[in-house]
Design a protein around this motif. Structure first.
Motif, PDB file in Angstrom:
ATOM      1  N   ASP A  92       0.831  -1.210   0.000  1.00 29.19           N
ATOM      2  CA  ASP A  92       0.000   0.000   0.000  1.00 29.19           C
ATOM      3  C   ASP A  92       0.863   1.256   0.000  1.00 29.19           C
ATOM      4  N   VAL A  93       2.036   1.187   0.624  1.00 30.06           N
ATOM      5  CA  VAL A  93       2.972   2.310   0.586  1.00 30.06           C
ATOM      6  C   VAL A  93       3.519   2.483  -0.830  1.00 30.06           C
ATOM      7  N   THR A  95       1.990   1.736  -3.629  1.00 30.27           N
ATOM      8  CA  THR A  95       0.925   2.354  -4.429  1.00 30.27           C
ATOM      9  C   THR A  95       0.861   3.851  -4.173  1.00 30.27           C
ATOM     10  N   TRP A  96       0.919   4.244  -2.910  1.00 31.19           N
ATOM     11  CA  TRP A  96       0.830   5.664  -2.543  1.00 31.19           C
ATOM     12  C   TRP A  96       2.047   6.444  -3.017  1.00 31.19           C
ATOM     13  N   ASN A  97       3.219   5.850  -2.911  1.00 30.51           N
ATOM     14  CA  ASN A  97       4.460   6.588  -3.113  1.00 30.51           C
ATOM     15  C   ASN A  97       4.940   6.626  -4.557  1.00 30.51           C
ATOM     16  N   ASP A  99       3.218   7.523  -7.099  1.00 33.77           N
ATOM     17  CA  ASP A  99       2.545   8.628  -7.781  1.00 33.77           C
ATOM     18  C   ASP A  99       2.769   9.868  -6.923  1.00 33.77           C
ATOM     19  N   ARG A 101       1.496  12.514  -6.523  1.00 34.34           N
ATOM     20  CA  ARG A 101       0.374  13.241  -5.934  1.00 34.34           C
ATOM     21  C   ARG A 101       0.391  13.151  -4.412  1.00 34.34           C
ATOM     22  N   TYR A 102       1.213  12.242  -3.879  1.00 36.87           N
ATOM     23  CA  TYR A 102       1.346  12.183  -2.418  1.00 36.87           C
ATOM     24  C   TYR A 102       1.852  13.514  -1.857  1.00 36.87           C
ATOM     25  N   GLU A 105      -0.855  15.522  -0.233  1.00 36.28           N
ATOM     26  CA  GLU A 105      -1.226  15.101   1.116  1.00 36.28           C
ATOM     27  C   GLU A 105      -0.210  15.590   2.145  1.00 36.28           C
ATOM     28  N   PRO A 249       0.958   7.479   5.419  1.00 37.04           N
ATOM     29  CA  PRO A 249      -0.239   6.728   5.796  1.00 37.04           C
ATOM     30  C   PRO A 249       0.116   5.400   6.461  1.00 37.04           C
TER      31      PRO A 249
END
Length: 302
Positions: A92-93, A95-97, A99, A101-102, A105, A249
């Motif tokens: 999940d990290v 996936t988040w990292n 792109d 767009r993090y 956030e 996250p």
């Protein structure tokens, strides 16, 4: 010890160091951790991430290191990550990292980040009103497909527009950021953290010189070459790095490693350029004892 515990012990002592088929034996810097792991009873094996023959369940841990060809196939890469049973850093990290767009956030969380204009496919784009700026994709690695432009030069304005159009035509989200001139003098500071006794601890830092000398003309290979040397980070840099990690996250204590890249802004205060949690170079050969600290982190996670 019962007979069923032996295979489990063997499994926990075998680690996959994930790479890509262009560098199947790992980047030379990553190779430094192999003997350090061996000293701790851990066999480290280079493994190409998209090889269909790999049994990922046979490894006690899969550590993402240099799968630097993923940018053109991000959806395939994050789908692969989700299927690996014991992955560092977690899927999940990843996936988040992968792109950028993090950064939005992190900015909402109060982390000072480089001001960014986001250009989606279908958007109209005009160059900034003044100064130098950078064009790059939101999904990318090694500064590939990134360029530096001067709005005061007509040729640069045309090349920047063509660069943005090329990325948009490929369906890629585009980032436009001011060029931070301090990178030409002070340089970029990359702070590396490793897991230690259940939490991320600062390991070492390096100075990177400027990588973008002008418009994007393509890159041969997986990344642009960097000028690297050791650096002792400022207290302000450490503070921002820890603030960025606190905003990850799920919590930073789930991470095996992290790298935080900072450059002084116009007011000389550091701002975040990238938070690297997927496949950063760790510069093990630049930080004294870094390979051993990374090996300790892997052994601890096992």
């Amino acid at each position: 010890m019962n007979e069923n515990s032996v295979p489990a012990t063997r499994e926990r002592s075998r680690v996959a160091l994930v790479t890509c088929d262009q560098i199947p034996e790992l980047d030379p810097d990553d190779q430094l951790v192999v003997p350090a792991l061996r000293e701790r009873g851990v066999e480290a094996v280079p493994v190409v991430w998209d090889s269909p023959a790999v049994d990922w369940a046979s490894f006690g841990l899969a550590v993402i290191r240099s799968p630097w060809d993923y940018a053109a196939r991000r959806e395939e890469f994050v789908a692969w990550a989700a299927k690996v049973p014991r992955l560092a850093n977690p899927a999940d990290v990843v996936t988040w990292n992968t792109d950028k767009r993090y950064l939005r956030e992190l900015a909402i969380a109060g982390v000072p980040v480089v001001p960014t204009t986001w250009v989606e496919p279908g958007d109209e784009w005009e160059p900034p009103l003044g100064g130098e700026f950078v064009v790059k994709p939101a999904v990318g690695a090694g500064s590939v497909d990134s360029g530096r432009y001067d709005v005061n030069q007509a040729e640069h304005r045309e090349l920047a527009a063509a660069h943005v159009a090329r990325l948009l035509a490929a369906g890629r989200l585009v980032m436009v950021q001011p060029y931070l001139a301090a990178v030409d003098t002070y340089g970029e500071t990359a702070l590396t953290f490793f897991l230690a006794e259940g939490e991320l601890a600062f390991s070492h830092a390096i100075r990177k010189g400027a990588m973008l000398s002008g418009p994007d003309v393509g890159t041969e290979g997986l990344y642009k070459e960097e000028s690297i040397r050791p650096r002792s980070p400022l207290d302000a840099e450490l503070e921002i790095a820890r603030k960025a990690l606190a905003a990850v996250p799920g919590g930073a204590d789930r991470l095996l490693y992290a790298r935080v890249d900072l450059i002084p802004g116009p007011d000389d205060l550091p701002v975040l350029v990238e938070l690297e949690l997927t496949e950063p170079s760790l510069f093990l050969g630049t930080g004294e004892g870094a390979a051993e600290r990374f090996a300790e982190a892997v052994a601890y996670r096992l």
